[in-house]
Design a protein around this motif. Structure first.
Motif, PDB file in Angstrom:
ATOM      1  N   THR A   1      -1.143   7.816  -5.978  1.00 49.80           N
ATOM      2  CA  THR A   1      -0.497   6.711  -6.702  1.00 49.80           C
ATOM      3  C   THR A   1      -1.269   6.332  -7.964  1.00 49.80           C
ATOM      4  OG1 THR A   1      -1.688   5.190  -5.271  1.00 49.80           O
ATOM      5  CG2 THR A   1       0.615   5.615  -4.714  1.00 49.80           C
ATOM      6  N   LEU A   2      -2.475   6.853  -8.102  1.00 44.73           N
ATOM      7  CA  LEU A   2      -3.300   6.483  -9.252  1.00 44.73           C
ATOM      8  C   LEU A   2      -3.281   7.566 -10.310  1.00 44.73           C
ATOM      9  CD1 LEU A   2      -6.459   5.029  -7.441  1.00 44.73           C
ATOM     10  CD2 LEU A   2      -4.371   3.851  -8.094  1.00 44.73           C
TER      11      LEU A   2
ATOM     12  N   GLN B   1     -14.990   0.632  -9.326  1.00 44.39           N
ATOM     13  CA  GLN B   1     -14.318  -0.638  -9.033  1.00 44.39           C
ATOM     14  C   GLN B   1     -14.807  -1.180  -7.683  1.00 44.39           C
ATOM     15  OE1 GLN B   1     -10.206  -0.017  -9.743  1.00 44.39           O
ATOM     16  NE2 GLN B   1      -9.720  -2.200  -9.786  1.00 44.39           N
ATOM     17  N   LEU B   2     -14.962  -0.275  -6.725  1.00 39.58           N
ATOM     18  CA  LEU B   2     -15.467  -0.696  -5.405  1.00 39.58           C
ATOM     19  C   LEU B   2     -16.895  -1.216  -5.510  1.00 39.58           C
ATOM     20  CD1 LEU B   2     -14.104   2.286  -3.282  1.00 39.58           C
ATOM     21  CD2 LEU B   2     -13.392  -0.092  -3.064  1.00 39.58           C
TER      22      LEU B   2
ATOM     23  N   THR C   1     -10.076   9.180   2.770  1.00 35.89           N
ATOM     24  CA  THR C   1     -10.713   9.406   1.464  1.00 35.89           C
ATOM     25  C   THR C   1     -11.347   8.123   0.955  1.00 35.89           C
ATOM     26  OG1 THR C   1      -9.047  11.069   0.981  1.00 35.89           O
ATOM     27  CG2 THR C   1     -10.283  10.213  -0.891  1.00 35.89           C
ATOM     28  N   LEU C   2     -10.582   7.031   1.039  1.00 38.96           N
ATOM     29  CA  LEU C   2     -11.104   5.734   0.572  1.00 38.96           C
ATOM     30  C   LEU C   2     -12.389   5.377   1.316  1.00 38.96           C
ATOM     31  CD1 LEU C   2      -7.834   3.643   0.221  1.00 38.96           C
ATOM     32  CD2 LEU C   2      -9.488   4.038  -1.582  1.00 38.96           C
TER      33      LEU C   2
ATOM     34  N   THR D   1     -12.003  -3.790   3.643  1.00 31.75           N
ATOM     35  CA  THR D   1     -11.135  -3.647   2.457  1.00 31.75           C
ATOM     36  C   THR D   1      -9.849  -2.899   2.807  1.00 31.75           C
ATOM     37  OG1 THR D   1     -13.051  -3.697   1.027  1.00 31.75           O
ATOM     38  CG2 THR D   1     -11.053  -2.826   0.057  1.00 31.75           C
TER      39      THR D   1
ATOM     40  N   LYS E   1      -4.838  10.221   5.616  1.00 31.26           N
ATOM     41  CA  LYS E   1      -5.806  11.006   4.843  1.00 31.26           C
ATOM     42  C   LYS E   1      -6.332  10.211   3.643  1.00 31.26           C
ATOM     43  CE  LYS E   1      -6.433  15.810   3.879  1.00 31.26           C
ATOM     44  NZ  LYS E   1      -5.873  17.097   4.154  1.00 31.26           N
ATOM     45  N   GLU E   2      -5.432   9.442   3.028  1.00 25.05           N
ATOM     46  CA  GLU E   2      -5.854   8.620   1.887  1.00 25.05           C
ATOM     47  C   GLU E   2      -6.845   7.549   2.329  1.00 25.05           C
ATOM     48  OE1 GLU E   2      -2.601   7.062  -0.461  1.00 25.05           O
ATOM     49  OE2 GLU E   2      -1.543   8.957  -0.184  1.00 25.05           O
TER      50      GLU E   2
ATOM     51  N   LYS F   1       0.659  -0.612  -5.749  1.00 25.36           N
ATOM     52  CA  LYS F   1       1.082   0.765  -6.035  1.00 25.36           C
ATOM     53  C   LYS F   1       1.763   1.388  -4.819  1.00 25.36           C
ATOM     54  CE  LYS F   1      -2.167   1.661  -9.741  1.00 25.36           C
ATOM     55  NZ  LYS F   1      -1.298   1.999 -10.867  1.00 25.36           N
ATOM     56  N   ASN F   2       1.283   1.057  -3.631  1.00 27.91           N
ATOM     57  CA  ASN F   2       1.898   1.624  -2.431  1.00 27.91           C
ATOM     58  C   ASN F   2       3.277   1.042  -2.149  1.00 27.91           C
ATOM     59  OD1 ASN F   2       0.084   3.610  -1.573  1.00 27.91           O
ATOM     60  ND2 ASN F   2      -1.326   2.019  -0.905  1.00 27.91           N
TER      61      ASN F   2
ATOM     62  N   LEU G   1     -12.138   4.420  -9.490  1.00 33.55           N
ATOM     63  CA  LEU G   1     -12.043   3.777  -8.172  1.00 33.55           C
ATOM     64  C   LEU G   1     -13.403   3.452  -7.534  1.00 33.55           C
ATOM     65  CD1 LEU G   1     -10.076   2.770  -5.987  1.00 33.55           C
ATOM     66  CD2 LEU G   1      -9.992   5.085  -5.103  1.00 33.55           C
TER      67      LEU G   1
ATOM     68  N   PHE H   1     -14.079  17.391  -1.964  1.00 31.69           N
ATOM     69  CA  PHE H   1     -13.422  18.001  -0.797  1.00 31.69           C
ATOM     70  C   PHE H   1     -12.632  19.239  -1.213  1.00 31.69           C
ATOM     71  CE2 PHE H   1     -13.764  13.462   0.163  1.00 31.69           C
ATOM     72  CZ  PHE H   1     -14.389  13.494   1.401  1.00 31.69           C
TER      73      PHE H   1
ATOM     74  N   LEU I   1      -9.943  -7.140  -5.350  1.00 29.76           N
ATOM     75  CA  LEU I   1      -8.906  -6.885  -6.345  1.00 29.76           C
ATOM     76  C   LEU I   1      -8.333  -5.482  -6.189  1.00 29.76           C
ATOM     77  CD1 LEU I   1      -7.514  -8.151  -8.811  1.00 29.76           C
ATOM     78  CD2 LEU I   1      -9.241  -7.037 -10.230  1.00 29.76           C
ATOM     79  N   ILE I   2      -9.213  -4.553  -5.839  1.00 29.49           N
ATOM     80  CA  ILE I   2      -8.764  -3.161  -5.678  1.00 29.49           C
ATOM     81  C   ILE I   2      -7.749  -3.064  -4.534  1.00 29.49           C
ATOM     82  CG2 ILE I   2     -10.745  -2.530  -4.176  1.00 29.49           C
ATOM     83  CD1 ILE I   2      -9.188  -0.211  -6.733  1.00 29.49           C
TER      84      ILE I   2
ATOM     85  N   GLN J   1      -4.495  -4.074  -6.001  1.00 28.75           N
ATOM     86  CA  GLN J   1      -3.942  -3.055  -6.904  1.00 28.75           C
ATOM     87  C   GLN J   1      -3.361  -1.884  -6.122  1.00 28.75           C
ATOM     88  OE1 GLN J   1      -7.345  -2.309  -9.361  1.00 28.75           O
ATOM     89  NE2 GLN J   1      -6.795  -3.898 -10.828  1.00 28.75           N
ATOM     90  N   LEU J   2      -4.103  -1.432  -5.116  1.00 30.17           N
ATOM     91  CA  LEU J   2      -3.612  -0.293  -4.329  1.00 30.17           C
ATOM     92  C   LEU J   2      -2.382  -0.693  -3.515  1.00 30.17           C
ATOM     93  CD1 LEU J   2      -6.988   1.284  -3.162  1.00 30.17           C
ATOM     94  CD2 LEU J   2      -5.420   2.197  -4.851  1.00 30.17           C
TER      95      LEU J   2
ATOM     96  N   LEU K   1      -6.139  10.057  -4.872  1.00 29.32           N
ATOM     97  CA  LEU K   1      -5.070   9.128  -4.486  1.00 29.32           C
ATOM     98  C   LEU K   1      -3.855   9.360  -5.391  1.00 29.32           C
ATOM     99  CD1 LEU K   1      -6.807   5.752  -3.604  1.00 29.32           C
ATOM    100  CD2 LEU K   1      -6.422   7.751  -2.212  1.00 29.32           C
TER     101      LEU K   1
ATOM    102  N   ARG L   1       5.478   2.844  -4.398  1.00 29.35           N
ATOM    103  CA  ARG L   1       5.595   4.288  -4.147  1.00 29.35           C
ATOM    104  C   ARG L   1       6.859   4.627  -3.360  1.00 29.35           C
ATOM    105  NH1 ARG L   1       0.850   8.047  -1.691  1.00 29.35           N
ATOM    106  NH2 ARG L   1       0.381   6.223  -0.451  1.00 29.35           N
TER     107      ARG L   1
ATOM    108  N   GLU M   1     -21.625   2.437   4.606  1.00 30.51           N
ATOM    109  CA  GLU M   1     -20.565   2.319   3.572  1.00 30.51           C
ATOM    110  C   GLU M   1     -21.208   2.179   2.195  1.00 30.51           C
ATOM    111  OE1 GLU M   1     -18.525  -1.161   4.917  1.00 30.51           O
ATOM    112  OE2 GLU M   1     -17.250  -0.057   6.328  1.00 30.51           O
TER     113      GLU M   1
ATOM    114  N   ASN N   1      -8.490  15.528  -2.301  1.00 23.88           N
ATOM    115  CA  ASN N   1      -8.389  14.155  -1.752  1.00 23.88           C
ATOM    116  C   ASN N   1      -8.361  13.075  -2.824  1.00 23.88           C
ATOM    117  OD1 ASN N   1      -8.805  15.739   0.529  1.00 23.88           O
ATOM    118  ND2 ASN N   1      -9.818  14.088   1.622  1.00 23.88           N
TER     119      ASN N   1
ATOM    120  N   THR O   1     -15.318   2.754   0.507  1.00 24.47           N
ATOM    121  CA  THR O   1     -14.507   1.559   0.737  1.00 24.47           C
ATOM    122  C   THR O   1     -14.834   1.021   2.128  1.00 24.47           C
ATOM    123  OG1 THR O   1     -12.779   2.646  -0.512  1.00 24.47           O
ATOM    124  CG2 THR O   1     -12.139   0.674   0.682  1.00 24.47           C
TER     125      THR O   1
END
Lengths: 390, 225
Positions: free
Chosen positions: B98-99, B110-111, A293-294, A303, A289-290, A10-11, B107, B90, A2-3, A6-7, B96, A14, B79, B94, A299
């Motif tokens: 858009t959130l 949720q993961l 981070t994920l 995913t 970079k995102e 949003k992208n 986040l 960081f 689901l995440i 959602q992401l 996101l 954006r 992971e 870092n 993540t």
């Protein structure tokens, strides 16, 4: 998962302008795909309906004649060869072919009436209801006579030209009186005119029929095959087809048109694919970079792979939905244009459910393929390199 | 979470050949300990942190998180370790973009498939802890650097990790904001007894730690208690 959705949403939101341009690219590709292929799809659907709507078990054609339910169009399916009326008598003879119940010789020719070219069919008035069981005459109508200059007009053509009972129609310079009008319908037969075979042969100074339609006592595939084989054996120079073979042969002609239209539509799809791929690649490199981070916060590789695929699929499906709407409108415009250019009296294009399904499959294909390279890049990405990406 | 490094080496392949980044690192970080790793630029501080954080694997040697040798685990397990047992802070935050603030904090939960209401409640509690409860619905890009780093701290704690790894957490902040961030980090460590490993080149920042390791040219030179 689901995440990832959602992401992805949003992208897409954006970079709205870029997303919109990608959607428009897919929309145009899908729209042109549907518009173009609706012509071939329409022919497939109409041929099948037309042939199944007639009560013909076996077709006898001259050696080089093409099996086209509309009869010869332009140079397609045209042959100067005809079938002698002696042959009709022989086929009707119960001694040689006991399974045959009825035989109908046909002669067709194109005729310009007003600004449209329509087909005039010549066939026996007693055979008409037998072989065209779905053609219903309006109240007050009657069938033409064999030796009088009388015509029966298909319902759609009559409606389009404002033809009523007693309206005179000039065919090959001869005035014919309208004695019958069919009820409008979706069949090709509703777009044509009908006169007696004798009149058709006389007007065109022909030496025989272009096609002979045969009905059997027992209308089953095995008997059709048996009778067709018997006629072929007796008259090996003739082109004899069962109903199934006739449909297959007609579809073969349409498949050439389908392939040609598909090839043209494929160019648009490839352009849309390139645009979508470019968008996804740019969008991925902007967000390395995102993604790092994920990945660093746990993540999974799958995913992030899925996230990019979802993003691309979303853009392409939105484009696909718009493309279907555009395609339906485009198909109508194209149909009108083709009818005007070829002076056809019947519509060609048809949007079928399978065409819409193809359009969505195509959108999905573009979505998946456009994202495959960016998704693999992200999947294989080294997390530290991604975190240090500038 | 106890962390043990045994003979850790890290080589990186480059056009010039193989470069040694870490050499024979042996160290133990006890559960609830706060350590700082100092050293000049290019000394291998961040590389060492990434080895401990399962973002990279050593060329030789072993790293144990409690009894688990993470250096030999497949990526799918690493992971899961990053998600459930390690929190990252960081230098560049870092987050996101858009959130919103609370979405960034939620986040990792949720993961980890944390239930929706529980997720939101815990994220709100974490934002209270870093004094950002009134910014929950704002976009992170609307916040100052110090505020963004506080969001990153809250995110790092989202799944109740046993260890938090901070890579120059005050490197992009002015002195006042840096001090505020260190106070937040220190208070979290004091109250929650999380193992904390921080990389910094600033002695003032390092002084918050219980123990300081010095790294030079990939080698652990000395330890200050």
């Amino acid at each position: 998962m689901l995440i990832a959705f959602q992401l992805a949403v949003k992208n897409v939101y954006r970079k709205r302008e870029r997303s919109l341009l990608t959607i428009i690219g897919v929309l145009l590709a899908v729209g042109s795909f549907i518009s173009l292929l609706s012509l071939a799809e329409g022919l497939y659907a109409r041929f099948a309906k037309e042939i199944s709507g007639r009560k013909v078990d076996v077709y006898v054609l001259p050696p080089d004649a093409a099996a086209l339910p509309t009869g010869p169009v332009g140079t397609i399916g045209f042959t100067s060869d005809v079938l002698s009326l002696e042959l009709v008598k022989k086929l009707e003879g119960k001694e040689q072919f006991p399974d045959i119940s009825s035989v109908c010789p046909i002669y067709r020719f194109p005729q310009k009436i007003g600004n449209q070219t329509i087909l005039v069919w010549g066939l026996g008035e007693d055979k008409f209801p037998l072989f065209f069981p779905r053609f219903n005459l309006k109240p007050g109508s009657r069938m033409y006579s064999a030796d009088a200059p009388e015509v029966v007009v298909g319902g759609n053509f009559a409606m389009a030209r404002g033809i009523n009972i007693d309206t005179p129609i000039v065919i090959e310079g001869q005035p014919f009186t309208t004695v019958g009008i069919g009820k409008p319908g979706e069949s090709f037969a509703d777009h044509f005119c009908y006169i007696s075979l004798e009149n058709a042969i006389k007007l065109k100074n022909a030496k025989g029929a272009q096609e002979i339609w045969i009905q059997l006592e027992k209308s089953v595939p095995a008997t059709r095959k048996q009778v067709a084989d018997a006629i072929k054996t007796a008259y090996p120079h003739l082109n004899v087809k069962t109903r199934e073979e006739y449909l297959g042969s007609a579809n073969e002609y349409v498949s050439y048109a389908w392939l040609m239209q598909f090839a043209i539509a494929a160019i648009g799809v490839l352009i849309a694919l390139t645009a979508a791929m470019n968008t996804m690649l740019m969008s991925t490199y902007e967000r390395v970079k995102e993604f790092g981070t994920l990945r660093s916060i746990g993540t999974s590789r799958f995913t992030v792979f899925f996230m990019i695929q979802v993003e691309s699929l979303m853009l392409c499906f939105i484009g696909g939905i718009g493309g279907v709407v555009l395609g339906i409108m485009g198909s109508q415009l194209l149909n009108d244009a083709v009818m005007a250019v070829l002076q056809l009296s019947f519509p060609l294009a048809k949007i079928t459910p399978s065409l819409i399904a193809y359009a969505f499959l195509l959108s999905g294909f573009v979505g998946i393929v456009a994202a495959i390279i960016p998704a693999i890049i992200v999947y294989k990405m080294n997390i530290i390199d991604a975190l240090r990406w500038e | 979470m106890k962390i043990t490094l045994q003979g850790v080496y890290r080589y990186i392949e480059s056009e010039a050949g193989s470069i040694r980044v870490l050499e024979n690192i042996n160290m133990t970080v006890e559960q609830g300990e706060f350590i700082a790793i100092m050293g000049p630029s290019g000394s291998g501080k961040s590389t060492l942190l990434y080895q401990i954080g399962c973002l990279d694997s050593p060329s030789f040697g072993h790293i144990f998180l409690d009894e688990v040798d993470i250096s030999t685990e497949p990526e799918s397990i690493r992971e899961q370790i990053r998600l459930h047992h390690i929190g990252f802070i960081f230098q560049n935050y870092n987050l996101l973009p858009t959130l919103t603030v609370i979405e960034n904090v939620m986040l990792p939960m949720q993961l980890a498939n944390t239930f929706g209401k529980e997720r939101r409640a815990r994220a709100a509690a974490l934002l209270r802890l870093v004094n950002l409860e009134n910014k929950a619905e704002e976009k992170v890009m609307a916040l100052s650097g110090g505020q963004q780093q506080r969001v990153a701290i809250a995110r790092a704690m989202a799944n109740n990790p046993g260890t938090i790894l901070a890579d120059e957490p005050t490197g992009n902040l002015d002195g006042k904001s840096g001090k505020e961030i260190m106070e937040v980090i220190h208070s979290i460590h004091e109250n929650q007894k999380i193992t904390l490993i921080m990389v910094t080149h600033d002695p003032k920042i390092a002084s918050y730690a219980d123990k300081i390791y010095y790294l030079d040219d990939g080698k652990l030179r000395s330890t200050v208690f």
